[in-house]
Design a protein around this motif. Structure first.
Motif, PDB file in Angstrom:
ATOM      1  N   SER A   3       0.853  -1.201   0.000  1.00  0.00           N
ATOM      2  CA  SER A   3       0.000   0.000   0.000  1.00  0.00           C
ATOM      3  C   SER A   3       0.881   1.240   0.000  1.00  0.00           C
ATOM      4  N   HIS A   4       0.465   2.209  -0.778  1.00  0.00           N
ATOM      5  CA  HIS A   4       1.256   3.426  -0.895  1.00  0.00           C
ATOM      6  C   HIS A   4       0.408   4.558  -0.326  1.00  0.00           C
ATOM      7  N   LEU A   5       0.616   4.820   0.966  1.00  0.00           N
ATOM      8  CA  LEU A   5      -0.227   5.831   1.604  1.00  0.00           C
ATOM      9  C   LEU A   5       0.324   7.218   1.329  1.00  0.00           C
ATOM     10  N   PRO A   6      -0.529   8.161   0.881  1.00  0.00           N
ATOM     11  CA  PRO A   6      -0.017   9.510   0.655  1.00  0.00           C
ATOM     12  C   PRO A   6       0.360  10.167   1.979  1.00  0.00           C
ATOM     13  N   ARG A   7       1.321  11.062   1.919  1.00  0.00           N
ATOM     14  CA  ARG A   7       1.710  11.790   3.125  1.00  0.00           C
ATOM     15  C   ARG A   7       0.542  12.653   3.572  1.00  0.00           C
ATOM     16  N   ARG A   8       0.434  12.876   4.878  1.00  0.00           N
ATOM     17  CA  ARG A   8      -0.689  13.650   5.387  1.00  0.00           C
ATOM     18  C   ARG A   8      -0.217  15.036   5.790  1.00  0.00           C
ATOM     19  N   VAL A   9      -1.069  16.007   5.576  1.00  0.00           N
ATOM     20  CA  VAL A   9      -0.726  17.363   5.988  1.00  0.00           C
ATOM     21  C   VAL A   9      -1.369  17.628   7.340  1.00  0.00           C
ATOM     22  N   THR A  10      -0.571  18.160   8.265  1.00  0.00           N
ATOM     23  CA  THR A  10      -1.135  18.505   9.573  1.00  0.00           C
ATOM     24  C   THR A  10      -0.536  19.846  10.002  1.00  0.00           C
ATOM     25  N   GLY A  11      -1.079  20.405  11.067  1.00  0.00           N
ATOM     26  CA  GLY A  11      -0.573  21.677  11.579  1.00  0.00           C
ATOM     27  C   GLY A  11      -1.040  22.843  10.730  1.00  0.00           C
ATOM     28  N   LEU A  12      -0.211  23.868  10.691  1.00  0.00           N
ATOM     29  CA  LEU A  12      -0.608  25.100  10.004  1.00  0.00           C
ATOM     30  C   LEU A  12      -0.260  25.054   8.523  1.00  0.00           C
ATOM     31  N   ILE A  35       8.704  31.968   0.540  1.00  0.00           N
ATOM     32  CA  ILE A  35       8.794  30.632   1.157  1.00  0.00           C
ATOM     33  C   ILE A  35       9.844  30.626   2.268  1.00  0.00           C
ATOM     34  N   ASN A  36      10.955  31.303   2.022  1.00  0.00           N
ATOM     35  CA  ASN A  36      11.989  31.380   3.068  1.00  0.00           C
ATOM     36  C   ASN A  36      11.437  32.070   4.311  1.00  0.00           C
ATOM     37  N   TYR A  37      10.666  33.128   4.087  1.00  0.00           N
ATOM     38  CA  TYR A  37      10.082  33.873   5.216  1.00  0.00           C
ATOM     39  C   TYR A  37       9.161  32.957   6.035  1.00  0.00           C
ATOM     40  N   LEU A  38       8.307  32.222   5.340  1.00  0.00           N
ATOM     41  CA  LEU A  38       7.356  31.356   6.061  1.00  0.00           C
ATOM     42  C   LEU A  38       8.102  30.335   6.927  1.00  0.00           C
ATOM     43  N   GLY A  39       9.108  29.726   6.338  1.00  0.00           N
ATOM     44  CA  GLY A  39       9.846  28.695   7.078  1.00  0.00           C
ATOM     45  C   GLY A  39      10.653  29.288   8.224  1.00  0.00           C
ATOM     46  N   LYS A  40      11.417  30.320   7.895  1.00  0.00           N
ATOM     47  CA  LYS A  40      12.372  30.831   8.894  1.00  0.00           C
ATOM     48  C   LYS A  40      11.704  31.728   9.930  1.00  0.00           C
ATOM     49  N   VAL A  44       6.307  27.904   9.528  1.00  0.00           N
ATOM     50  CA  VAL A  44       5.163  27.303   8.827  1.00  0.00           C
ATOM     51  C   VAL A  44       5.721  26.558   7.623  1.00  0.00           C
ATOM     52  N   ARG A  45       5.361  25.282   7.493  1.00  0.00           N
ATOM     53  CA  ARG A  45       5.974  24.452   6.440  1.00  0.00           C
ATOM     54  C   ARG A  45       4.995  23.807   5.477  1.00  0.00           C
ATOM     55  N   ASN A  46       3.802  24.367   5.417  1.00  0.00           N
ATOM     56  CA  ASN A  46       2.818  23.879   4.440  1.00  0.00           C
ATOM     57  C   ASN A  46       2.170  25.094   3.796  1.00  0.00           C
ATOM     58  N   ILE A  47       1.871  24.978   2.501  1.00  0.00           N
ATOM     59  CA  ILE A  47       1.206  26.105   1.836  1.00  0.00           C
ATOM     60  C   ILE A  47       0.020  25.647   0.993  1.00  0.00           C
ATOM     61  N   PHE A  48      -0.909  26.587   0.850  1.00  0.00           N
ATOM     62  CA  PHE A  48      -2.117  26.381   0.056  1.00  0.00           C
ATOM     63  C   PHE A  48      -2.135  27.520  -0.949  1.00  0.00           C
ATOM     64  N   VAL A  49      -1.946  27.219  -2.241  1.00  0.00           N
ATOM     65  CA  VAL A  49      -1.750  28.307  -3.202  1.00  0.00           C
ATOM     66  C   VAL A  49      -2.923  28.435  -4.169  1.00  0.00           C
ATOM     67  N   ASN A  50      -3.077  29.653  -4.672  1.00  0.00           N
ATOM     68  CA  ASN A  50      -4.146  29.977  -5.635  1.00  0.00           C
ATOM     69  C   ASN A  50      -5.543  29.815  -5.047  1.00  0.00           C
ATOM     70  N   MET A  79       9.404  23.270   2.092  1.00  0.00           N
ATOM     71  CA  MET A  79       8.053  23.091   2.632  1.00  0.00           C
ATOM     72  C   MET A  79       7.752  21.597   2.672  1.00  0.00           C
ATOM     73  N   ASP A  80       6.912  21.192   3.600  1.00  0.00           N
ATOM     74  CA  ASP A  80       6.552  19.769   3.685  1.00  0.00           C
ATOM     75  C   ASP A  80       5.419  19.420   2.730  1.00  0.00           C
ATOM     76  N   TYR A  81       4.541  20.374   2.471  1.00  0.00           N
ATOM     77  CA  TYR A  81       3.328  20.007   1.725  1.00  0.00           C
ATOM     78  C   TYR A  81       2.800  21.221   0.966  1.00  0.00           C
ATOM     79  N   VAL A  82       2.512  21.029  -0.307  1.00  0.00           N
ATOM     80  CA  VAL A  82       1.941  22.115  -1.122  1.00  0.00           C
ATOM     81  C   VAL A  82       0.592  21.641  -1.679  1.00  0.00           C
TER      82      VAL A  82
END
Ligand SMILES: CC(=O)N[C@@H]([C@@H](O)[C@H](O)[C@H](O)CO)[C@@H](O)CC(=O)C(=O)O
Length: 307
Positions: A3-12, A35-40, A44-50, A79-82
């Motif tokens: 089984s190939h489980l997709p990675r899950r997004v959690t947190g902010l 992106i550098n600003y968000l991480g550093k 915050v390591r996940n983004i939701f774009v558009n 980022m961990d998740y886009v």
């Protein structure tokens, strides 16, 4: 079969603003420093774009492709998740964007309901979502529920009924609504199979109590560190501290609302607080006077630098 489980997004998850030049064209060069600003600066390591914050519906398919490609490219290793929002008024456009998101390396896609010709039933909306998802069948798929903007008042818990059978890649709901009974039912019926990402930042704590797995919102762009404290306090059972964090956001938004807090003001505030030049919003959204932005930025600093 393995089984190939997709990675899950959690947190902010920061719902990103779209950088524009003063002339109103895409300014892709700001995406990497953003992106550098968000991480550093915000942790915050996940983004939701558009999405809504990114004024996604105001851009052409070509512009949205350029944005998705640039965000995914620059997010690699940082980022961990886009999640790329691919909702449009046209089914074909959404399918094209969904397929494109897969090609450029998005970790997931999200789709709002069409809002000009609206689906009248949960069945109709599920069929629409199924079509979009079928254009990128291996990408985790999120239904984006935002009834105040779409005018589609179908319960998310109804839309989710039996959805996994129709959409095998269905991974969760981005729930931007205040109906907490509907939200609760989404959590209950998901049976921990899919994720519930809450989208009303000023009420995040309430959604955590009900079982939200994470949060997608605009305020995590510049208040990520503050909200991370809220998440930690909640996880440790320190409700007094979690409430104090949430109340500070509510005080801030009550203040900003007096000036008509909207995507323009929010974007300009982000530019002021982060030092990134995100430019103006796109018409029909009108920029906010800079003196107003400065007043609200000052209030933000007063509240959050002291707490
Ligand atoms: C209507 C709206 O813009 N809601 C925001 C919130 O983050 C909102 O800005 C915040 O809760 C302040 O009201 C997000 O839910 C939108 C969002 O996640 C997106 O950009 O798609």
């Amino acid at each position: 079969m393995a089984s190939h489980l997709p990675r899950r997004v959690t947190g902010l998850v920061a719902a990103t603003f779209t950088p524009l030049t003063e002339e109103g064209e895409l300014n892709l060069s700001v995406i990497e420093p953003y992106i550098n600003y968000l991480g550093k600066e915000q942790d915050v390591r996940n983004i939701f774009v558009n999405g809504t914050t990114g004024e996604g519906m105001s851009f052409s398919v070509e512009e949205r492709k350029s944005l998705a490609a640039e965000w995914c490219l620059r997010a690699k290793g940082k980022m961990d998740y886009v999640i790329v929002h691919v909702g449009c008024l046209s089914l074909k456009d959404s399918m094209e964007l969904a397929q494109h998101a897969g090609k450029v390396g998005a970790d997931g896609i999200a789709v709002v309901s069409p809002s000009f010709f609206k689906p009248k039933t949960a069945d109709a909306l599920r069929l629409y979502l199924q079509k979009v998802a079928s254009a990128a069948p291996t990408l985790p798929f999120y239904y984006y529920h935002i009834p105040t903007l779409t005018g589609v008042n179908l319960l998310a818990s109804d839309v989710c009924k039996g959805i996994k059978k129709l959409i095998p890649s269905f991974s969760g709901v981005k729930f931007t609504g205040t109906d907490l009974m509907d939200f609760g039912l989404c959590v209950k019926y998901s049976q921990a199979e899919h994720l519930l990402l809450y989208g009303i930042d000023e009420q995040l704590l309430t959604s955590l109590v009900l079982g939200a797995n994470g949060a997608v919102g605009s305020l995590y762009n510049y208040l990520g560190r503050h909200y991370n404290k809220l998440l930690v306090a909640f996880a440790e059972g320190d409700l007094d501290s979690a409430r104090a964090c949430q109340f500070n956001v509510q005080v801030f938004l009550a203040f900003a609302s007096q000036y008509g807090f909207d995507v323009a003001l929010n974007k300009q505030l982000m530019s002021d607080l982060s030092g990134l030049n995100l430019g103006p919003p796109r018409l029909p959204v009108i920029p906010c006077p800079s003196a107003t932005v400065a007043t609200i930025a000052e209030k933000c600093r007063q509240i959050f630098l002291q707490n």
